[in-house]
Design a protein around this motif. Structure first.
Motif, PDB file in Angstrom:
ATOM      1  N   PHE A  51       0.847  -1.198   0.000  1.00  0.00           N
ATOM      2  CA  PHE A  51       0.000   0.000   0.000  1.00  0.00           C
ATOM      3  C   PHE A  51       0.882   1.247   0.000  1.00  0.00           C
ATOM      4  CE2 PHE A  51      -2.454  -3.403   1.923  1.00  0.00           C
ATOM      5  CZ  PHE A  51      -3.670  -3.314   1.257  1.00  0.00           C
ATOM      6  N   PRO A  52       1.613   1.478  -1.079  1.00  0.00           N
ATOM      7  CA  PRO A  52       2.537   2.618  -1.109  1.00  0.00           C
ATOM      8  C   PRO A  52       1.840   3.961  -0.985  1.00  0.00           C
ATOM      9  CG  PRO A  52       2.294   1.628  -3.294  1.00  0.00           C
ATOM     10  CD  PRO A  52       1.634   0.696  -2.324  1.00  0.00           C
ATOM     11  N   GLU A  53       0.546   4.004  -1.273  1.00  0.00           N
ATOM     12  CA  GLU A  53      -0.201   5.262  -1.147  1.00  0.00           C
ATOM     13  C   GLU A  53      -0.506   5.611   0.312  1.00  0.00           C
ATOM     14  OE1 GLU A  53      -3.511   2.117  -1.702  1.00  0.00           O
ATOM     15  OE2 GLU A  53      -1.348   2.355  -2.023  1.00  0.00           O
ATOM     16  N   VAL A  54      -0.353   4.656   1.223  1.00  0.00           N
ATOM     17  CA  VAL A  54      -0.630   4.880   2.647  1.00  0.00           C
ATOM     18  C   VAL A  54       0.624   5.436   3.318  1.00  0.00           C
ATOM     19  CG1 VAL A  54      -1.213   3.766   4.835  1.00  0.00           C
ATOM     20  CG2 VAL A  54      -2.381   3.070   2.723  1.00  0.00           C
ATOM     21  N   LYS A  55       0.459   6.530   4.041  1.00  0.00           N
ATOM     22  CA  LYS A  55       1.580   7.143   4.737  1.00  0.00           C
ATOM     23  C   LYS A  55       1.775   6.460   6.091  1.00  0.00           C
ATOM     24  CE  LYS A  55       0.539  11.506   2.458  1.00  0.00           C
ATOM     25  NZ  LYS A  55       0.151  12.927   2.605  1.00  0.00           N
ATOM     26  N   ILE A  56       3.022   6.387   6.522  1.00  0.00           N
ATOM     27  CA  ILE A  56       3.342   5.667   7.759  1.00  0.00           C
ATOM     28  C   ILE A  56       3.991   6.616   8.758  1.00  0.00           C
ATOM     29  CG2 ILE A  56       4.704   3.808   8.790  1.00  0.00           C
ATOM     30  CD1 ILE A  56       4.461   2.328   6.118  1.00  0.00           C
ATOM     31  N   ILE A  57       3.507   6.543   9.989  1.00  0.00           N
ATOM     32  CA  ILE A  57       4.125   7.247  11.115  1.00  0.00           C
ATOM     33  C   ILE A  57       4.591   6.179  12.090  1.00  0.00           C
ATOM     34  CG2 ILE A  57       3.749   8.858  13.032  1.00  0.00           C
ATOM     35  CD1 ILE A  57       1.458  10.069  11.315  1.00  0.00           C
ATOM     36  N   GLU A  58       5.831   6.230  12.490  1.00  0.00           N
ATOM     37  CA  GLU A  58       6.389   5.201  13.368  1.00  0.00           C
ATOM     38  C   GLU A  58       6.656   5.790  14.754  1.00  0.00           C
ATOM     39  OE1 GLU A  58       9.177   2.301  11.654  1.00  0.00           O
ATOM     40  OE2 GLU A  58       9.087   3.498   9.810  1.00  0.00           O
ATOM     41  N   ASN A  59       5.826   5.413  15.715  1.00  0.00           N
ATOM     42  CA  ASN A  59       6.069   5.799  17.107  1.00  0.00           C
ATOM     43  C   ASN A  59       7.228   4.981  17.672  1.00  0.00           C
ATOM     44  OD1 ASN A  59       3.933   7.632  17.089  1.00  0.00           O
ATOM     45  ND2 ASN A  59       2.460   6.130  17.868  1.00  0.00           N
ATOM     46  N   LYS A  60       8.001   5.581  18.551  1.00  0.00           N
ATOM     47  CA  LYS A  60       9.206   4.925  19.061  1.00  0.00           C
ATOM     48  C   LYS A  60       8.899   3.825  20.066  1.00  0.00           C
ATOM     49  CE  LYS A  60      12.158   8.960  18.334  1.00  0.00           C
ATOM     50  NZ  LYS A  60      13.044   9.981  18.979  1.00  0.00           N
ATOM     51  N   LYS A  61       7.776   3.958  20.797  1.00  0.00           N
ATOM     52  CA  LYS A  61       7.394   2.959  21.787  1.00  0.00           C
ATOM     53  C   LYS A  61       5.895   2.704  21.709  1.00  0.00           C
ATOM     54  CE  LYS A  61      10.976   4.085  25.218  1.00  0.00           C
ATOM     55  NZ  LYS A  61      11.240   4.477  26.630  1.00  0.00           N
ATOM     56  N   ASN A  62       5.485   1.550  22.242  1.00  0.00           N
ATOM     57  CA  ASN A  62       4.061   1.268  22.346  1.00  0.00           C
ATOM     58  C   ASN A  62       3.540   1.874  23.635  1.00  0.00           C
ATOM     59  OD1 ASN A  62       1.457   0.274  22.307  1.00  0.00           O
ATOM     60  ND2 ASN A  62       2.048  -1.773  22.964  1.00  0.00           N
ATOM     61  N   ARG A  63       2.882   3.005  23.537  1.00  0.00           N
ATOM     62  CA  ARG A  63       2.329   3.683  24.705  1.00  0.00           C
ATOM     63  C   ARG A  63       0.805   3.613  24.733  1.00  0.00           C
ATOM     64  NH1 ARG A  63       6.205   7.072  27.108  1.00  0.00           N
ATOM     65  NH2 ARG A  63       8.223   6.075  26.772  1.00  0.00           N
ATOM     66  N   GLY A  64       0.246   2.601  24.046  1.00  0.00           N
ATOM     67  CA  GLY A  64      -1.189   2.414  24.091  1.00  0.00           C
ATOM     68  C   GLY A  64      -1.932   3.289  23.103  1.00  0.00           C
ATOM     69  N   TYR A  65      -3.253   3.224  23.204  1.00  0.00           N
ATOM     70  CA  TYR A  65      -4.133   3.974  22.296  1.00  0.00           C
ATOM     71  C   TYR A  65      -3.984   5.472  22.513  1.00  0.00           C
ATOM     72  CZ  TYR A  65      -8.570   5.264  19.976  1.00  0.00           C
ATOM     73  OH  TYR A  65      -9.532   5.824  19.153  1.00  0.00           O
ATOM     74  N   ALA A  66      -4.017   5.904  23.755  1.00  0.00           N
ATOM     75  CA  ALA A  66      -4.065   7.336  24.049  1.00  0.00           C
ATOM     76  C   ALA A  66      -2.798   8.057  23.598  1.00  0.00           C
ATOM     77  CB  ALA A  66      -4.307   7.554  25.543  1.00  0.00           C
ATOM     78  N   LYS A  67      -1.674   7.666  24.133  1.00  0.00           N
ATOM     79  CA  LYS A  67      -0.426   8.340  23.763  1.00  0.00           C
ATOM     80  C   LYS A  67      -0.019   8.007  22.334  1.00  0.00           C
ATOM     81  CE  LYS A  67       4.302   9.291  25.360  1.00  0.00           C
ATOM     82  NZ  LYS A  67       4.114  10.745  25.414  1.00  0.00           N
TER      83      LYS A  67
END
Length: 329
Positions: A51-67
């Motif tokens: 899905f090259p049309e989908v943009k990706i953001i990579e969070n550094k840690k898994n901080r749950g849904y909220a963060k």
């Protein structure tokens, strides 16, 4: 009006394989993002490849849904955010009715579509159904779902109406309002943070709507199963956080009743031979006491309103008066 559909992902390659195709197919008017919460599977490489049309953001840690969402949404500049679970199948024309409402009603800040069960498509889905409400003791319920009673969809909620809270499974919110509210309360980690967000929006005078003209199908429990004690812990703890932070007037009487009702729920779990759930309710209460000073500080900083929640007890209506369906309340 620019809209971004943002899917928070954690080790969810299988879900992205199944559900992302409908999102890309039926959301051509939107920018689509996968916000990855530090997955250790190959979710990110899968999206990049297929899905090259989908943009990706990579969070550094898994901080749950909220963060996780708070961090990801800082990188997106659109008018509207659609927060979409990775286990949701969208349908043709699902965006248009929502965007039309947001264009028409400037004070409407948050909108939820009709959420149906992916496995039983004629039934509403537990997490949101046809829009959420809350009782005086902080218990949430929905049109189409009260506790474990889930209604079949007969078109009874095909309307567009004001609700109290929108489900985080599929929640549209104006970017400026999300920022005004400082996003989700990160102390929640996951579960009920959307109810807290909506309550704070209501207390600021914003409108929250549901529209049955838009439909999605939610698998539910893909990240944390309903039977998991951790889910019980987060729901009981975060419900107390939400009530204490946001309810109007002298709230401690309501909190005390809620603690007693939680104790009864703990006894019920014991009788059902689910002692782990009883223990996590106790753990949730201790966490509430531990964090009470912080909660009260947050309460002091927020304006509160008196209008929006049901002033009777949904527990009493459901278990004593046997009112199982929303229209009987």
């Amino acid at each position: 009006m620019r809209v971004a559909v943002v899917i928070l992902n954690w080790n969810g390659k299988a879900l992205l394989e199944e559900f992302l195709p409908t999102v890309t197919q039926y959301s051509t008017e939107a920018e689509i993002y996968v916000a990855d919460n530090a997955s250790n599977d190959d979710s990110v490489s899968f999206v990049k490849s297929y899905f090259p049309e989908v943009k990706i953001i990579e969070n550094k840690k898994n901080r749950g849904y909220a963060k996780g969402y708070n961090e990801a949404l800082k990188h997106i500049n659109t008018d509207i955010f659609c927060l979409l679970n990775s286990d949701v199948q969208v349908t043709k024309n699902w965006l248009a009715p929502v965007l039309e409402l947001l264009k028409t009603y400037s004070n409407t800040a948050i909108i939820q579509p009709k959420i149906l069960d992916y496995n039983r498509k004629q039934y509403f889905e537990y997490a949101g159904a046809a829009g959420g409400f809350i009782d005086k003791y902080g218990y949430p319920y929905c049109r189409g779902r009260i506790f474990d009673t889930i209604e079949e969809d007969h078109g009874q909620f095909n309307d567009t109406t004001e609700i109290f809270w929108a489900s985080g499974a599929c929640l549209f919110i104006r970017k400026k309002v999300f920022e005004e509210l400082n996003g989700f309360d990160e102390s929640f980690f996951a579960h009920m943070e959307e109810i807290d967000l909506c309550w704070r929006a209501k207390n600021k005078g914003y409108s929250i709507k549901y529209t049955g003209k838009s439909e999605v199908y939610h698998l539910g429990g893909a990240t944390l199963k309903k039977a998991n004690p951790k889910k019980t812990y987060l729901n009981f703890r975060n419900s107390l956080f939400t009530l204490c932070k946001n309810a109007d007037g002298i709230v401690f009487g309501r909190v005390l009743v809620r603690l007693i009702l939680d104790g009864i729920a703990g006894i019920k779990f014991l009788l059902e031979l689910k002692p782990k759930h009883t223990l996590v309710i106790l753990k949730a209460h201790f966490s509430f006491y531990k964090n009470l000073n912080k909660i009260l500080l947050k309460r002091q900083s927020e304006k509160r309103s008196v209008k929006y929640y049901q002033r009777t007890s949904i527990v009493f209506d459901y278990f004593v008066n046997k009112k199982r369906y929303y229209d009987s309340l």
